[in-house]
Design a protein around this motif. Sequence first.
Motif, short mmCIF file in Angstrom:
data_model
loop_
_atom_site.label_atom_id
_atom_site.label_comp_id
_atom_site.label_asym_id
_atom_site.label_seq_id
_atom_site.Cartn_x
_atom_site.Cartn_y
_atom_site.Cartn_z
N SER A 87 19.18 -1.15 31.34
CA SER A 87 19.87 -2.25 30.65
C SER A 87 21.28 -2.49 31.17
O SER A 87 21.74 -3.64 31.22
CB SER A 87 19.93 -1.96 29.14
OG SER A 87 18.65 -1.78 28.60
N TRP A 88 21.99 -1.42 31.55
CA TRP A 88 23.39 -1.55 31.97
C TRP A 88 23.51 -2.27 33.32
O TRP A 88 24.61 -2.59 33.76
CB TRP A 88 24.05 -0.18 32.02
CG TRP A 88 25.54 -0.18 31.86
CD1 TRP A 88 26.45 0.32 32.75
CD2 TRP A 88 26.31 -0.66 30.75
NE1 TRP A 88 27.73 0.17 32.26
CE2 TRP A 88 27.68 -0.42 31.03
CE3 TRP A 88 25.98 -1.27 29.53
CZ2 TRP A 88 28.71 -0.77 30.15
CZ3 TRP A 88 27.00 -1.62 28.66
CH2 TRP A 88 28.34 -1.37 28.98
N MET A 136 23.69 2.15 39.28
CA MET A 136 22.49 2.35 38.47
C MET A 136 21.55 3.37 39.10
O MET A 136 20.36 3.42 38.80
CB MET A 136 21.77 1.01 38.28
CG MET A 136 22.55 -0.01 37.48
SD MET A 136 22.83 0.52 35.77
CE MET A 136 21.15 0.64 35.17
N GLY A 147 28.28 -1.71 40.25
CA GLY A 147 27.56 -1.19 39.09
C GLY A 147 26.56 -0.14 39.52
O GLY A 147 25.49 -0.47 40.05
N THR A 150 25.14 -4.65 41.15
CA THR A 150 24.38 -3.44 40.85
C THR A 150 23.70 -2.91 42.11
O THR A 150 23.42 -3.65 43.06
CB THR A 150 23.33 -3.69 39.77
OG1 THR A 150 22.52 -4.81 40.14
CG2 THR A 150 23.98 -3.97 38.43
N SER A 159 22.59 -5.24 33.64
CA SER A 159 22.79 -6.65 33.27
C SER A 159 24.25 -6.88 32.89
O SER A 159 24.78 -6.18 32.02
CB SER A 159 21.89 -7.02 32.09
OG SER A 159 22.32 -8.23 31.48
N TYR A 160 24.88 -7.87 33.52
CA TYR A 160 26.27 -8.16 33.17
C TYR A 160 26.41 -8.60 31.72
O TYR A 160 27.43 -8.36 31.07
CB TYR A 160 26.84 -9.23 34.12
CG TYR A 160 26.31 -10.63 33.91
CD1 TYR A 160 26.99 -11.53 33.10
CD2 TYR A 160 25.14 -11.06 34.53
CE1 TYR A 160 26.50 -12.82 32.91
CE2 TYR A 160 24.66 -12.34 34.34
CZ TYR A 160 25.33 -13.22 33.54
OH TYR A 160 24.85 -14.49 33.34
N LYS A 207 24.72 -7.42 29.20
CA LYS A 207 24.71 -6.21 28.37
C LYS A 207 26.11 -5.63 28.28
O LYS A 207 26.48 -5.01 27.26
CB LYS A 207 23.74 -5.19 28.98
CG LYS A 207 23.55 -3.93 28.14
CD LYS A 207 22.72 -4.20 26.90
CE LYS A 207 22.38 -2.91 26.17
NZ LYS A 207 21.58 -3.16 24.96
N ARG A 208 26.93 -5.82 29.31
CA ARG A 208 28.30 -5.30 29.32
C ARG A 208 29.28 -6.24 28.62
O ARG A 208 30.48 -5.94 28.56
CB ARG A 208 28.74 -5.06 30.77
CG ARG A 208 27.85 -4.07 31.50
CD ARG A 208 28.38 -3.74 32.88
NE ARG A 208 27.47 -2.82 33.59
CZ ARG A 208 27.85 -1.90 34.45
NH1 ARG A 208 29.13 -1.77 34.75
NH2 ARG A 208 26.96 -1.13 35.05
N ASN A 240 34.96 -0.25 30.29
CA ASN A 240 34.39 -1.59 30.35
C ASN A 240 35.39 -2.66 29.90
O ASN A 240 35.32 -3.81 30.36
CB ASN A 240 33.13 -1.67 29.50
CG ASN A 240 32.38 -2.97 29.70
OD1 ASN A 240 32.06 -3.35 30.82
ND2 ASN A 240 32.11 -3.68 28.61
N ASP A 255 16.94 4.02 31.40
CA ASP A 255 17.28 2.72 30.81
C ASP A 255 18.03 1.88 31.84
O ASP A 255 19.11 2.25 32.30
CB ASP A 255 18.15 2.94 29.57
CG ASP A 255 18.42 1.66 28.80
OD1 ASP A 255 18.08 0.57 29.31
OD2 ASP A 255 18.99 1.74 27.70
#
Length: 430
Positions: A252-253, A232, A230, A268, A255-256, A258-259, A215, A250
């Motif tokens: 959550s990843w 997912m 991304g 994504t 979302s930019y 969150k990164r 990341n 999950d």
Amino acid sequence: DLVIYELLLRDFTANHDYPLLIDTLGYLKNLGINAIELMPVMEFEGNLSWGYNPDYSFAPDKYYGTRTGLKQFVEAAHRQGIAVILDIVCNHHFGSSPLARLYWDSGNQRPAAGNPWFNPIPKHPYNVGCDFNHESADTKAYMERLIRYWLTEYHIDGYRFDLSKGFTQKDSYPNNVSLWGQYDSSRIAILENYAGVIHSVKPGAYAIMEHFADNSEETVLAGNNMLLWGNMNGAYINGAGGWTSGSGSDYSWGSYKKRGWTQPHLVTYMESHDEERVMYKNIASGNNLKPPYLVRDTTTGLKRIELNANFFFTIPGPKMIWQFEELGYDYSINYPSGTSASRLDPKPIRWDYQNDWRRRYAKNICAALIGLKKTQPVFSTTTFSTDLASAVKRIWLTHSSMDATVLGNFDVVAHDVAPNFTRTGMWYEF
């Protein structure tokens, strides 16, 4: 508000050609997508291929039609307000490429040590074909010409670079995947140069990377006007399937933020050409442990596809969907044998799915959500938060125009949900 539709022309239309692809533009426009990403159409070895085995990167493959046909498709897409992105293979060529044959080690069946473009031995895991040396001045000159060519000759709107993590000379071959993914300043410089060429020729054109590196490296690329894939797929398969215990569902990843990225440059996707189909997994292995609610039932499985869509299109940032995903395509990526040996085989073309009201309704749900994403500023807000790790998932988005709250129960049993609305007053359900 970018929503990309990825397709393999071979498996999308019966004629696998550009005129028939033009005929699908009305459907795609009604779905709401604003970009089409074509899997590689450059000349590749053989006919029945995904196109990731190129040998002549300046020539459209004749299996899909003529160069004029491709130009007519791009023009027709532009008239509909749809961008055209080409998936391009710059990590490697195959052995029939003239760049390989000009300097070839016939004894070892690989590029010769003096080849100005290729490494004799690949530098990273998962390489196929002949591995380009992107630190070579000759390779850079070739790639820069190639990038300019399709932008100017065919007026395309950008590229998705296949296996961009392979543009490295840091030696991790044959199987040191961990080293391969670590921060690589040389690779960053190479990609920044190629993205710079794209934007110098056509400002605003897309430079999308299939990267999947650490990341820390992706954060730098995202901050330098590149978009990154991304993946997912696993999380959305588990969520749709009703398998919500642990961290496997999950979202959550996706979302930019969150990164830790400052720019919404994360493309994504729930499905791609490389990943299993969510609806197939719903039917094959969805959670049937709490009858009468059965995820493996087609009607219920399609409702789970709609649920996924609500927690996909509403997260700010660009999105990508795979062909027929919006209709709940339920053939495995490994059809017909069920093993990876069939991964590249042709797949059934199911335009007739639209005759099933349940599938058509799922498509309409996707279209409605895409419409919201493109027209309502709240879905491009930078002020949003998510609670996406458990069976009950929630998203909160705020904007001066309006706020939005997304609520969903991914379990197979009922739950009470606290909406935690961001404002008091009247709320309207969409």
